[in-house]
Design a protein around this motif. Sequence first.
Motif, short mmCIF file in Angstrom:
data_model
loop_
_atom_site.label_atom_id
_atom_site.label_comp_id
_atom_site.label_asym_id
_atom_site.label_seq_id
_atom_site.Cartn_x
_atom_site.Cartn_y
_atom_site.Cartn_z
N ASP A 1 42.78 42.82 39.06
CA ASP A 1 42.03 41.83 39.84
C ASP A 1 40.58 41.75 39.36
N LEU A 2 40.02 42.90 39.01
CA LEU A 2 38.66 42.91 38.48
C LEU A 2 38.58 42.11 37.19
N VAL A 3 39.53 42.31 36.32
CA VAL A 3 39.54 41.61 35.03
C VAL A 3 39.66 40.11 35.24
N SER A 4 40.45 39.69 36.21
CA SER A 4 40.63 38.25 36.45
C SER A 4 39.30 37.59 36.82
N VAL A 5 38.41 38.32 37.49
CA VAL A 5 37.10 37.78 37.82
C VAL A 5 36.21 37.76 36.58
N LEU A 6 36.25 38.84 35.81
CA LEU A 6 35.41 38.93 34.61
C LEU A 6 35.80 37.89 33.57
N GLU A 7 37.08 37.61 33.44
CA GLU A 7 37.54 36.68 32.41
C GLU A 7 37.11 35.25 32.66
N SER A 8 36.69 34.97 33.89
CA SER A 8 36.23 33.62 34.21
C SER A 8 34.72 33.47 34.02
N ALA A 9 34.07 34.55 33.56
CA ALA A 9 32.62 34.52 33.42
C ALA A 9 32.21 34.76 31.96
N SER A 10 31.12 34.12 31.56
CA SER A 10 30.57 34.37 30.23
C SER A 10 29.34 35.25 30.29
N SER A 11 28.80 35.45 31.51
CA SER A 11 27.63 36.31 31.67
C SER A 11 27.73 37.05 33.00
N ILE B 1 33.51 47.63 30.41
CA ILE B 1 34.71 46.87 30.74
C ILE B 1 34.49 45.38 30.48
N ALA B 2 33.32 44.87 30.87
CA ALA B 2 33.01 43.46 30.66
C ALA B 2 32.97 43.13 29.17
N ASP B 3 32.37 44.01 28.38
CA ASP B 3 32.33 43.80 26.92
C ASP B 3 33.73 43.74 26.34
N GLU B 4 34.61 44.61 26.83
CA GLU B 4 35.99 44.65 26.33
C GLU B 4 36.75 43.37 26.67
N HIS B 5 36.31 42.67 27.70
CA HIS B 5 37.00 41.45 28.13
C HIS B 5 36.16 40.22 27.84
N ASP B 6 35.35 40.32 26.76
CA ASP B 6 34.68 39.17 26.15
C ASP B 6 33.65 38.49 27.03
N VAL B 7 33.02 39.24 27.93
CA VAL B 7 31.85 38.70 28.64
C VAL B 7 30.68 38.78 27.66
N GLU B 8 30.11 37.65 27.35
CA GLU B 8 29.15 37.56 26.25
C GLU B 8 27.81 38.25 26.54
N GLU B 9 27.34 38.17 27.75
CA GLU B 9 26.04 38.74 28.10
C GLU B 9 26.15 39.57 29.37
N VAL B 10 25.67 40.83 29.31
CA VAL B 10 25.67 41.71 30.48
C VAL B 10 24.29 42.33 30.62
#
Length: 350
Positions: free
Chosen positions: A25-35, A58-67
């Motif tokens: 469920d966490l990943v599903s939220v992260l995958e919809s975000a770019s930052s 975790i965000a980096d692993e799922h292609d969140v561009e900016e953290v």
Amino acid sequence: MALRTVTGFKRLFLVLGDDMSRAADLVSVLESASSLVVVCHDNPDPDCLASALALETIADEHDVEEVVITYGGEISHQQNRAFVNMLALTVVPLEDVAFEEFDCLAFVDHTSGQNTSLDTALEPDIVVDHHPNGGGDAEFADIRTEYGATATIFVEYLEEFDIELTSRLASALLFALHRERLDFVREPTRREYEAALAVYPDAELEVLEQLYGSAFSPGTLDAIGRAIDTRERRGSSLVANVGKTGETDALPQAADYLLNLEGVDTVLVYGIVGDAIRISGRSIDPRINMGETLDDGFGDLGSAGGHHDMAGGYIELGIFADDAGDAEQLLEFVSGRISNRFFEALNLDD
């Protein structure tokens, strides 16, 4: 090298199978975000900082561009400063972050409106915490009050995703687990032991040794000395003040120190920090819930709460803020009231 798995940790996952779906469920939220901006609680400790670092991974692993990892207050505890510096954590103050530019907002180790100076109008999309507060209206909330540390939850996420642990992240998580549960003496759960075993092989023990050897700052030492001199005891409970200090983390350190006094099992330390009176409580009495005690005693004056054994809070000085320069006079004015409120919350007569 992939994150190592120990037998005990595998057993933990079998028992907590339903909890592990939360990772997806966490990943599903992260995958919809770019930052993503990760908000630590004010004056963040290692549990909060390590959890933020794990979420960044975790965000980096799922292609969140900016953290970006941000915090309110200050990082004044000598170990916390060393933690940030030695592990090269990039953290920025709240006032330097343009929150409107980020797709996703996450809180770690705290929930909305609790122990943060962030504008309450900003609601998080993600909340991961082990404190007894709700997740509000967050799209994803994982609140596990039965856990001893937020870092434990993130170790489980990392295991579920089979993410490689760098020595930096492993060291951060292991130190956080130790510090949050005071070297596994202060009410750890089995999960903290399991999580520590999972990250131990990849941690740099030399770094942890250096972190534990971090020296007291002169300000912290002065605050502890002042607390010793001003202590007021009633039964097995004790109240002390540290005067005016620029180091918020000096208060819990003074409380921990005074808890070593023979016959004392409950301590409240307070002092003036900035434009507020900060309070920090500790108790090893199983009959006392320190979070509830501070909320009962001071919740109507400001913000207070926390764990069964440790808690904190603050009272805004308000109209007295201009007089904060005369700390002695102000502390003399409030000291009796703070002591009385604390002892009354503990149902202790004069």
